[in-house]
Write a protein that holds these residues in place. Structure first.
Motif, PDB file in Angstrom:
ATOM      1  N   ARG A   1     -11.301 106.991  71.168  1.00  0.00           N
ATOM      2  CA  ARG A   1     -12.412 106.480  70.538  1.00  0.00           C
ATOM      3  C   ARG A   1     -14.242 106.922  70.868  1.00  0.00           C
ATOM      4  NH1 ARG A   1     -13.090  99.976  69.925  1.00  0.00           N
ATOM      5  NH2 ARG A   1     -15.455 100.511  68.903  1.00  0.00           N
ATOM      6  N   TRP A   2     -13.965 107.734  71.863  1.00  0.00           N
ATOM      7  CA  TRP A   2     -15.841 107.887  72.433  1.00  0.00           C
ATOM      8  C   TRP A   2     -15.891 109.285  72.342  1.00  0.00           C
ATOM      9  CZ3 TRP A   2     -17.449 103.610  71.445  1.00  0.00           C
ATOM     10  CH2 TRP A   2     -16.733 102.301  72.061  1.00  0.00           C
ATOM     11  N   CYS A   3     -14.991 109.849  71.988  1.00  0.00           N
ATOM     12  CA  CYS A   3     -15.236 111.497  72.249  1.00  0.00           C
ATOM     13  C   CYS A   3     -14.373 112.217  71.067  1.00  0.00           C
ATOM     14  CB  CYS A   3     -14.173 112.514  73.826  1.00  0.00           C
ATOM     15  SG  CYS A   3     -15.277 111.731  75.215  1.00  0.00           S
ATOM     16  N   VAL A   4     -13.460 112.741  70.292  1.00  0.00           N
ATOM     17  CA  VAL A   4     -12.718 113.179  69.324  1.00  0.00           C
ATOM     18  C   VAL A   4     -13.622 112.482  68.254  1.00  0.00           C
ATOM     19  CG1 VAL A   4     -10.640 113.212  67.998  1.00  0.00           C
ATOM     20  CG2 VAL A   4     -10.488 113.152  70.322  1.00  0.00           C
ATOM     21  N   ASP A   5     -13.572 110.840  67.766  1.00  0.00           N
ATOM     22  CA  ASP A   5     -14.127 110.184  66.640  1.00  0.00           C
ATOM     23  C   ASP A   5     -15.495 110.633  67.018  1.00  0.00           C
ATOM     24  OD1 ASP A   5     -13.535 109.227  64.411  1.00  0.00           O
ATOM     25  OD2 ASP A   5     -14.507 107.475  64.762  1.00  0.00           O
ATOM     26  N   PRO A   6     -16.557 110.534  67.442  1.00  0.00           N
ATOM     27  CA  PRO A   6     -17.924 110.710  67.311  1.00  0.00           C
ATOM     28  C   PRO A   6     -18.387 112.504  67.120  1.00  0.00           C
ATOM     29  CG  PRO A   6     -17.698 109.170  69.348  1.00  0.00           C
ATOM     30  CD  PRO A   6     -15.968 109.727  68.945  1.00  0.00           C
ATOM     31  N   ILE A   7     -17.785 113.317  67.715  1.00  0.00           N
ATOM     32  CA  ILE A   7     -17.298 114.527  67.805  1.00  0.00           C
ATOM     33  C   ILE A   7     -17.050 114.981  66.489  1.00  0.00           C
ATOM     34  CG2 ILE A   7     -16.327 116.954  68.353  1.00  0.00           C
ATOM     35  CD1 ILE A   7     -16.756 115.825  71.360  1.00  0.00           C
ATOM     36  N   ARG A   8     -16.049 114.092  65.617  1.00  0.00           N
ATOM     37  CA  ARG A   8     -15.797 114.560  64.406  1.00  0.00           C
ATOM     38  C   ARG A   8     -16.817 113.981  63.320  1.00  0.00           C
ATOM     39  NH1 ARG A   8     -14.604 111.093  60.450  1.00  0.00           N
ATOM     40  NH2 ARG A   8     -13.992 109.064  61.785  1.00  0.00           N
ATOM     41  N   ARG A   9     -17.279 113.032  63.554  1.00  0.00           N
ATOM     42  CA  ARG A   9     -18.906 112.522  62.512  1.00  0.00           C
ATOM     43  C   ARG A   9     -19.358 113.447  62.886  1.00  0.00           C
ATOM     44  NH1 ARG A   9     -19.277 106.641  65.124  1.00  0.00           N
ATOM     45  NH2 ARG A   9     -21.014 106.551  63.199  1.00  0.00           N
ATOM     46  N   ILE A  10     -19.349 114.009  63.684  1.00  0.00           N
ATOM     47  CA  ILE A  10     -21.510 114.998  63.774  1.00  0.00           C
ATOM     48  C   ILE A  10     -20.737 116.530  63.516  1.00  0.00           C
ATOM     49  CG2 ILE A  10     -22.640 116.534  65.428  1.00  0.00           C
ATOM     50  CD1 ILE A  10     -21.979 114.266  67.616  1.00  0.00           C
ATOM     51  N   VAL A  11     -19.527 116.663  63.593  1.00  0.00           N
ATOM     52  CA  VAL A  11     -19.383 117.968  62.981  1.00  0.00           C
ATOM     53  C   VAL A  11     -19.310 117.576  61.029  1.00  0.00           C
ATOM     54  CG1 VAL A  11     -16.640 118.860  62.085  1.00  0.00           C
ATOM     55  CG2 VAL A  11     -17.534 118.887  64.444  1.00  0.00           C
TER      56      VAL A  11
ATOM     57  N   PRO B   1     -14.932 119.858  74.747  1.00  0.00           N
ATOM     58  CA  PRO B   1     -14.364 118.975  75.723  1.00  0.00           C
ATOM     59  C   PRO B   1     -14.040 119.393  77.380  1.00  0.00           C
ATOM     60  CG  PRO B   1     -13.012 119.274  73.981  1.00  0.00           C
ATOM     61  CD  PRO B   1     -13.969 120.324  74.105  1.00  0.00           C
ATOM     62  N   LYS B   2     -15.142 119.159  77.980  1.00  0.00           N
ATOM     63  CA  LYS B   2     -14.534 119.538  78.899  1.00  0.00           C
ATOM     64  C   LYS B   2     -13.313 118.512  79.939  1.00  0.00           C
ATOM     65  CE  LYS B   2     -16.095 121.247  83.481  1.00  0.00           C
ATOM     66  NZ  LYS B   2     -15.689 119.829  84.869  1.00  0.00           N
ATOM     67  N   GLY B   3     -12.164 119.353  80.471  1.00  0.00           N
ATOM     68  CA  GLY B   3     -11.699 118.417  80.975  1.00  0.00           C
ATOM     69  C   GLY B   3     -10.927 117.568  80.045  1.00  0.00           C
ATOM     70  N   ALA B   4     -10.555 118.054  78.773  1.00  0.00           N
ATOM     71  CA  ALA B   4      -9.889 117.337  78.002  1.00  0.00           C
ATOM     72  C   ALA B   4      -8.285 117.450  77.862  1.00  0.00           C
ATOM     73  CB  ALA B   4      -9.787 117.298  76.571  1.00  0.00           C
ATOM     74  N   GLY B   5      -7.562 118.725  78.819  1.00  0.00           N
ATOM     75  CA  GLY B   5      -6.389 118.716  79.084  1.00  0.00           C
ATOM     76  C   GLY B   5      -5.592 118.808  77.931  1.00  0.00           C
TER      77      GLY B   5
ATOM     78  N   PRO C   1     -21.717 113.104  72.383  1.00  0.00           N
ATOM     79  CA  PRO C   1     -22.327 110.872  72.549  1.00  0.00           C
ATOM     80  C   PRO C   1     -21.900 110.319  74.267  1.00  0.00           C
ATOM     81  CG  PRO C   1     -22.232 111.612  70.511  1.00  0.00           C
ATOM     82  CD  PRO C   1     -21.477 112.564  71.172  1.00  0.00           C
ATOM     83  N   TRP C   2     -20.890 110.469  74.173  1.00  0.00           N
ATOM     84  CA  TRP C   2     -19.854 110.216  75.563  1.00  0.00           C
ATOM     85  C   TRP C   2     -20.804 110.477  77.044  1.00  0.00           C
ATOM     86  CZ3 TRP C   2     -18.216 106.133  78.281  1.00  0.00           C
ATOM     87  CH2 TRP C   2     -17.483 106.797  79.558  1.00  0.00           C
ATOM     88  N   THR C   3     -20.804 112.282  76.122  1.00  0.00           N
ATOM     89  CA  THR C   3     -21.605 112.249  77.699  1.00  0.00           C
ATOM     90  C   THR C   3     -23.876 112.615  78.361  1.00  0.00           C
ATOM     91  OG1 THR C   3     -20.234 114.466  78.207  1.00  0.00           O
ATOM     92  CG2 THR C   3     -22.357 114.797  78.857  1.00  0.00           C
ATOM     93  N   VAL C   4     -23.478 111.984  76.704  1.00  0.00           N
ATOM     94  CA  VAL C   4     -25.300 111.239  76.836  1.00  0.00           C
ATOM     95  C   VAL C   4     -25.041 109.800  77.405  1.00  0.00           C
ATOM     96  CG1 VAL C   4     -26.840 110.911  75.809  1.00  0.00           C
ATOM     97  CG2 VAL C   4     -26.160 113.370  74.970  1.00  0.00           C
ATOM     98  N   ALA C   5     -24.570 109.361  77.052  1.00  0.00           N
ATOM     99  CA  ALA C   5     -24.086 107.929  76.794  1.00  0.00           C
ATOM    100  C   ALA C   5     -24.183 108.069  78.409  1.00  0.00           C
ATOM    101  CB  ALA C   5     -23.390 107.204  76.214  1.00  0.00           C
TER     102      ALA C   5
ATOM    103  N   ILE D   1     -21.410 121.601  70.561  1.00  0.00           N
ATOM    104  CA  ILE D   1     -21.445 119.806  71.196  1.00  0.00           C
ATOM    105  C   ILE D   1     -21.150 120.170  72.640  1.00  0.00           C
ATOM    106  CG2 ILE D   1     -20.794 117.615  70.591  1.00  0.00           C
ATOM    107  CD1 ILE D   1     -20.549 118.593  67.620  1.00  0.00           C
ATOM    108  N   PHE D   2     -21.852 120.091  73.733  1.00  0.00           N
ATOM    109  CA  PHE D   2     -20.744 119.412  74.982  1.00  0.00           C
ATOM    110  C   PHE D   2     -20.219 117.786  75.196  1.00  0.00           C
ATOM    111  CE2 PHE D   2     -22.560 123.467  77.103  1.00  0.00           C
ATOM    112  CZ  PHE D   2     -23.644 124.303  75.839  1.00  0.00           C
ATOM    113  N   ASP D   3     -19.266 118.478  75.361  1.00  0.00           N
ATOM    114  CA  ASP D   3     -18.480 117.192  76.135  1.00  0.00           C
ATOM    115  C   ASP D   3     -18.131 117.043  77.482  1.00  0.00           C
ATOM    116  OD1 ASP D   3     -18.738 113.791  75.620  1.00  0.00           O
ATOM    117  OD2 ASP D   3     -17.495 114.052  74.286  1.00  0.00           O
ATOM    118  N   THR D   4     -19.312 117.469  78.440  1.00  0.00           N
ATOM    119  CA  THR D   4     -18.900 117.644  79.343  1.00  0.00           C
ATOM    120  C   THR D   4     -17.863 116.580  80.263  1.00  0.00           C
ATOM    121  OG1 THR D   4     -21.434 118.879  79.544  1.00  0.00           O
ATOM    122  CG2 THR D   4     -19.918 118.167  81.623  1.00  0.00           C
TER     123      THR D   4
END
Ligand code: CP3
Length: 350
Positions: free
Chosen positions: A222-232, A248-252, A149-153, A207-210
């Motif tokens: 809020r905008w990456c971890v949680d939405p991915i959790r809900r999709i999974v 989750p590219k670049g998440a370090g 969701p974040w990357t698409v948004a 799920i690509f979160d570039t």
């Protein structure tokens, strides 16, 4: 139901096994670096026509499988078909990339986005999946995918590729409640899309979160971890045995939160993460996938082979899938990919 066939090394790795030879596929393994892709691309007309014409999309999906005998075939499509299916105008400009009529704030959510026709617009994608799975060699795993969701948004709000994400951050930081509505809409659409892909033959989904790494830690939760959790969770509710990979590219260091909190079976790791850190911090929890720098593949030669062997030596003793840290770039010489595959499989000696 996707039966977990014992003769698919990539699926086995996603189930937590350590195959003796690492399975391999590459993000963007189909695309402009392949002459056979460029030929079909010219015939298809627009890039969206290519994605939505099952004859073309099936052929393009199979091209890298035929050429290299990879362990995974990834559906040929794009992450931006979701905004398109929600009714947001999308086109691809040659040499520029994707363009969308930008969503200019909360009012646009109801005016522009309508999930009613989602499956109708995306039906050709499901047809492509059915056709590819019918033609795939039995040991090759069929991968579906969607954008996070974040990357698409970011593309929906910026109207295309962005350098600083200023507009989408202004919305997310300035009016988080209405931005949450956009993310919720994408969680829902993406979950339905991935479930339909699995019903059409996808045996695992990524799920690509570039652009996850563009957000500070709290916002990324809020905008990456949680939405991915809900999709999974939504995928697992309908298809409990289908593995999900998150990228989750670049998440370090935040990669550990994706491992612990999203329920993903696999994590695709970018090239910036140290191999010993990946092994000690992630590989005990999830299957790891990565992480050769795509430019190393462009350069090729002994440096590339050494980097490949280092990755395999450090990650190959646990659940592991060989991949790049990001997608294959158009400048990549196709013969370097053949050499990469041979090196991972221990068929090169120099
Ligand atoms: O991996 C594969 O082989 C499957 C196909 C695939 C494409 N895009 C085809 C494509 C996948 C998985 C994607 C994902 C995608 N698309 C992402 C996430 C992964 C990543 O690379 O970061 C993103 C951010 C997009 C959005 C997108 N699509 C951009 C920014 C661009 C333009 C840049 C570029 O590389 O051209 C695209 C176009 C696109 N998607 C092409 C391909 C093969 C090139 C289109 C063409 O042939 O002209």
């Amino acid at each position: 139901m996707t039966a977990t066939s014992p003769d698919k090394p990539l699926l086995r790795a996603l189930q937590g096994e350590t195959p003796s030879v690492p399975p391999i596929w590459l993000m963007r393994q189909a695309g402009r670096y392949l002459p056979e892709y460029r030929e079909l691309r010219a015939q298809a007309g627009s890039f969206l026509d290519l994605c939505f014409t099952p004859d073309f999309a099936t052929e393009v999906t199979l091209q890298p499988i035929r050429r290299y005998g990879l362990d995974g075939a990834i559906l040929f499509s794009d992450i931006l078909v979701i905004p398109y299916a929600l009714g947001q105008p999308l086109w691809f400009e040659q040499g520029v990339g994707p363009k969308l009529e930008a969503l200019d704030g909360p009012d646009a959510l109801d005016r522009v986005l309508d999930p009613a026709r989602l499956h109708e617009v995306l039906a050709p994608v499901y047809t492509t999946l059915r056709r590819v799975t019918a033609e795939l060699p039995p040991d090759v795993t069929m991968l579906g995918f969607a954008g996070a969701p974040w990357t698409v948004a970011t593309y929906m709000v910026e109207g295309g590729t962005s350098k600083d994400f200023a507009t989408v951050k202004r919305w997310a930081f300035g009016d988080p409640d209405s931005f949450q509505r956009l993310i919720d809409q994408l969680v829902d659409s993406t979950s339905r899309y991935l479930n339909a892909q699995i019903e059409a033959g996808a045996e695992a989904v990524q799920i690509f979160d570039t652009w996850a790494g563009s957000l500070p830690a709290a916002a990324q939760e809020r905008w990456c971890v949680d939405p991915i959790r809900r999709i999974v969770a939504a995928v697992k509710a309908e298809h409990p045995n289908t593995p999900v990979i998150a990228f989750p590219k670049g998440a370090g260091p935040l990669y550990t939160r994706y491992a612990a909190q999203t329920g993903a079976d696999g994590l695709s790791v970018d090239a910036s993460l140290p191999l010993d850190w990946i092994r000690t911090q992630l590989q005990g929890t999830v299957t790891v996938q990565g992480n050769l720098d795509p430019q190393q593949l462009v350069v090729g030669g002994p440096g590339m082979r050494a980097a490949i062997r280092d990755i395999c030596a450090q990650l190959g003793n646990g659940p592991f899938i060989f991949n790049l840290g990001h997608g294959v770039v158009p400048q990549t010489p196709p013969e370097h990919v053949a050499e990469l595959v041979a090196t991972v499989r221990g068929e090169t000696t120099t």
